[in-house]
Every structure is written in C-alpha cells, then in structure tokens.
Design an enzyme around this catalytic site. Sequence first.
Site, PDB file in Angstrom:
ATOM      1  N   LYS A   1      26.614  46.620  37.343  1.00 44.04           N
ATOM      2  CA  LYS A   1      27.944  47.112  37.235  1.00 44.04           C
ATOM      3  C   LYS A   1      28.539  45.630  37.053  1.00 44.04           C
ATOM      4  CE  LYS A   1      28.467  47.475  42.449  1.00 44.04           C
ATOM      5  NZ  LYS A   1      27.068  47.406  42.864  1.00 44.04           N
TER       6      LYS A   1
ATOM      7  N   ASP B   1      30.226  39.164  44.924  1.00 47.43           N
ATOM      8  CA  ASP B   1      29.186  38.678  43.695  1.00 47.43           C
ATOM      9  C   ASP B   1      29.754  39.312  42.266  1.00 47.43           C
ATOM     10  OD1 ASP B   1      28.670  41.519  44.348  1.00 47.43           O
ATOM     11  OD2 ASP B   1      26.576  41.454  43.503  1.00 47.43           O
TER      12      ASP B   1
ATOM     13  N   SER C   1      26.899  40.690  48.359  1.00 47.10           N
ATOM     14  CA  SER C   1      27.808  41.476  47.689  1.00 47.10           C
ATOM     15  C   SER C   1      29.242  41.597  48.271  1.00 47.10           C
ATOM     16  CB  SER C   1      27.140  42.710  47.254  1.00 47.10           C
ATOM     17  OG  SER C   1      27.993  43.472  46.333  1.00 47.10           O
ATOM     18  N   HIS C   2      29.523  42.940  48.580  1.00 54.80           N
ATOM     19  CA  HIS C   2      30.850  42.825  49.315  1.00 54.80           C
ATOM     20  C   HIS C   2      30.710  42.881  50.692  1.00 54.80           C
ATOM     21  CE1 HIS C   2      28.498  46.359  49.902  1.00 54.80           C
ATOM     22  NE2 HIS C   2      29.230  46.844  50.815  1.00 54.80           N
TER      23      HIS C   2
ATOM     24  N   ASP D   1      34.601  41.615  43.698  1.00 57.72           N
ATOM     25  CA  ASP D   1      33.972  41.510  45.189  1.00 57.72           C
ATOM     26  C   ASP D   1      33.060  40.387  44.997  1.00 57.72           C
ATOM     27  OD1 ASP D   1      31.705  42.211  43.444  1.00 57.72           O
ATOM     28  OD2 ASP D   1      30.687  43.251  45.138  1.00 57.72           O
TER      29      ASP D   1
ATOM     30  N   ARG E   1      32.049  44.555  41.372  1.00 56.35           N
ATOM     31  CA  ARG E   1      32.761  45.199  41.643  1.00 56.35           C
ATOM     32  C   ARG E   1      34.331  45.094  41.086  1.00 56.35           C
ATOM     33  NH1 ARG E   1      32.137  48.221  47.333  1.00 56.35           N
ATOM     34  NH2 ARG E   1      29.585  48.267  47.390  1.00 56.35           N
TER      35      ARG E   1
END
Length: 542
Positions: free
Chosen positions: A375, A278, A112-113, A276, A281
């Site tokens: 999300k 993936d 992710s991030h 982000d 976000r």
Amino acid sequence: MTIRTIATAPIAGQKPGTSGLRKKTPVFMGHHYLENFVQSIFDVVGAAGKTFVLGGDGRYFNDRAAQVILRMAAANGAGRVIVGQGAILSTPAASHLIRLNKTDGGIIMSASHNPGGPDEDFGVKFNMPNGGPAPEAVTEAMYKRTTEITEYRIVEAQDVDLGRVGRTSLAGMLVDVVDPVADYAALMETLFDFGAIRAMFQAGFRMRMDSMCAVTGPYAVEILENRLGAAKGTCVNAVPLPDFGGMHPDPNPTWAKALMDEMFGENAPDFGAASDGDGDRNMVVGRGIYVSPSDSLAVLAANAHLAPGYAKGLKGVARSMPTSAAADRVAAALGIGSYETPTGWKFFGNLLDAGRATICGEESFGTGSDHVREKDGLWAVLLWLNILAARKQTVAEILAEHWARFGRNYYSRHDFEAIATDKADAMMSALRGALPGLKGKAVEGMVIAGADDFAYTDPVDGSVSSKQGVRVMFEDGSRFVLRLSGTGTEGATLRLYLERTAPGPEGLDLDPQAALAPVIRAAHGIARIAEFTGRQSPDVVT
Ligand code: VG1
Ligand code: CO
C-alpha cells in the site's frame, strides 16, 4: 574480515503477524533476537550471490539493526545490498526499489503505525522479488526456522557509512547507498498529471500534509513542495525522528487530531492528508469533511482513469474483507472484477501479479495499486490531488456525487486495545461457537442473513487461509465483523468493524456513528464484548 559463526538457540514467539515480526524495541534489541530472525530469513530464502534491498522507517534502533543485517547478509554470501541513505526507505519506496532493480527481495525495518522509541515497537519483515510482503507459506517457514536455529553468521567489521550515497563493499558484498526519494518520485511522475496538479497549487489550492515525524517527510517535501509547487510549509512534521516526536504515527482522526482540527477549523486548507510510520497508510480529509478509507478506495477506483497512469481503466478492484463494500459497487458499475481478501497486504500480491486487480485497499487507511506491491500513502494522496485537479470540485462535492450515484456504505471501526489475551480469546471462541445458531434471528429490527468465520481461497495459487474474522451479515446489507489484531505487541486488540448500507437518495447525510447505532448494539449483544472483556466502549474509533 572474518566471518563468524555464532552459536544460538531458538527464542520463543518469533512468529510474523499481519505484517512481519513486531515486538517491543527492548525485545528486538535483546541477545540474539534480531540475529536469529534475520538468519531464519536468509535460511529460508537463501542469500548466496543474491541482491537485496534494505531500509526502514527511521525509528529507534533502525540504524543499528541495519548494520547488523548488512553484516549478516555479507556473512551469508549475499552479492549486493541496495540501502536507502541513512538506512531510510518508506515501505512503498522499498517495494519499488525491489522491482526496479529486479532484486531477490528486501528487508524492511518497521513496526509501521505502532509508536517508536526505546520502549515502544520495532519490526522486521521480508518482501519477495515481486516487491510484496512474503506470503503466509514463507513467513510460516521463517517462523519454523526460528524454532530450530542453532547458529547465525555475521562478519566482524566496522559500520558501513550509510550517510553518503555511493558504492562501498563489505567483506566482498557490494553495498549501494541510494537516495531514498529519487526513484520513488520519478515513478510518481509517470502515474500522475504533475502539470495539472502544479497548476492547481499555482491557482491558490492549499494543502496540509502531516508526515507525523515519520518516514514520508522527505518524500512529501520533495514531491509536493519541490516538484508540485505547493507552498513551503505545506508539509508539517516532515523530519523523521527516532521516536516520531512522541507522536503515534497512525493516520486516523484520533492520532492525527491536529490535522483534523486544522481541516475542521476556520480558514481550513482545501485538502489535508497524513501518513503512517513507514509511509504505506494515508488519511485524506477535505475542508470540513473526513473521508473514510473505505470511501476513499471507492472514490479512487471510480476516478482513477482521470490520472495518466490509469487512463486505460482498471483490471479489477480488491479489498480486505472488513473493508466496506463501497468499492464493490464501483467495480460492478465499471464492469470489472472485485475481490475480497483477508486483512493484510500480502493477500493482494497474487491478484496484482496476475493482472486481476489494479487498485487495492483496506479499511485501515491503506490504498495502493499495481505500481508497487505495498500500500502506498503518498500515492493515494497524489491520486486524490490528480482527481481534484481534473474534476475541479471540492472533496465534499466529490463525495456527495459519489454517494448519490453509488449509494453510501456507512462505516466505522471500533478498537478495544490491550485486552488480556485469554479474555479476548474466550470471547472469540464463544462467538465462533454461537455462529451456527444465528441465521434467521432478529436483532435490533434486523434479521441475520448469515454468520461465518471468513476463509479465503487464493484464486491464483489455491492457498487457503481460514479463521480470518467472524462476520455477521444482516438481510438489509448491514454487517459487523470481529477479529483480533495481528500487529499489536501488548495483549490483544479487538477490532469491531461496522457497516450499514444506504442505497439513497434518502439518508445519505447521517453521522456514521448514529447511522450505525443498531449494528453497534447488535454486535455488543451477540459478541458479549462487555461480559468477556469488561469493555463497554472502544479506545479508538475510526
Ligand atoms: C493492521 C490493519 C491491516 C494492515 C496491517 C498492516 O493489521 O488492520 O489492515 O494491513 O495493520 O498495516 P491488524 O492485524 O492489526 O488488524 V501497517 O501500515 O501497520 O504495515
Ligand atoms: Co504502515
């Protein structure tokens, strides 16, 4: 093709955190590391005859890991795997494919991030047949399995060609390589008024979308530029790179500084956004004004009915506990339910499945709805665009009207990164020990109304999650929250969440850090952050 059963032994530390298992890439690439975890997933959820979705954010090792997971799925008897072309899928697109194809779940390769590259981070997580991240009971079972594993299964075969869309097979398992963008873009068209947004762009509306060299690039170009007619070049850093071009794909004012500079500079576009690694976000920015994620959630909830997909209204709004209460005020005004969950999207799944919540959000730049079970960064950007097109106002005007109507929750998160784990743990346990004596004390001119360690009972299945963050609440509605990150891969990251309410009409235009100053001082005093960690000031402020 031969199915091989390989003897292995448990590897310590394969415990999924807030969102899957994340480790340094060399750790993930280590002997049997990925294999042990993937076998543990299959051992827990079962693979025989099942269909899974597979994709990732394109970071370093994504392509190699995909081939290993495919070979292991085949060896474990899976019937079919749907893979994004090039092993690419954004997290929300993967969630959508799981639901659309009614599969038995999916494996998402992402940290992710967190930064990507040979010396940065990699991650793997499992999503359930509802499209959402596996709940704690399931990730716990996977972890337990990693501690007793003795063998894994893998077929001996050449790589599957993931570069071309179409069906192939691998040791009897069907592999469907799909366009990662098409189904997701089609879903977005059902939710938003593309005609109105297109007309707004045609009338000269300017935007900058920064994909931070991560996964949303192809999605943003297709949806914003190709389908909505935003000017070519609206999407920047739009080619996913294995090391994200050296960027830290965490869309916040610190890491998306170039976007912030653009939006606060001369001749800034009307709207800016970033996403982000993936793609789950989002950060949104107006011309000269930053939208805090907690405010963004509240504005989206208050205005969602302006988009076709939400025209019938919302069933409820859910937020993570550290997220500001701004969304609660909207829910109260709309007469709908509001929910407060622990940090991490997995806790929203039951509320969405049960039809209790339609929109969910976290202070960490995550917002989404019941269209998927993750999300969704671009979803939030498109809902903002739909609202801007419908209201024909600027971001600044919309925020000002929102605060005037609902009051303002000044909010900030301070992160203290790479603290020695023992120091962070000692600080948290001292704080937990001090909680019972805090009520009634006066600090910085505020009186403490209560202090606890947040525990959550899921209203749908009754499961309990405790120790989800220490919160200290003041009588005037201010509060601070402290918890340790569950996504980091180096030492401990301490997150300090700060909130102060301003009912208005006075005092709605302060600088958040100034407005929060007494709460910040109170938090440092009560938690003795400097004394335990040696840190006076945060590394990242959002
Ligand atoms: C962080 C955020 C949390 C988010 C999680 C996964 O977790 O605070 O709100 O759900 O990352 O987001 P933590 O445990 O580090 O605070 V993502 O986009 O990295 O999958
Ligand atoms: Co993410």
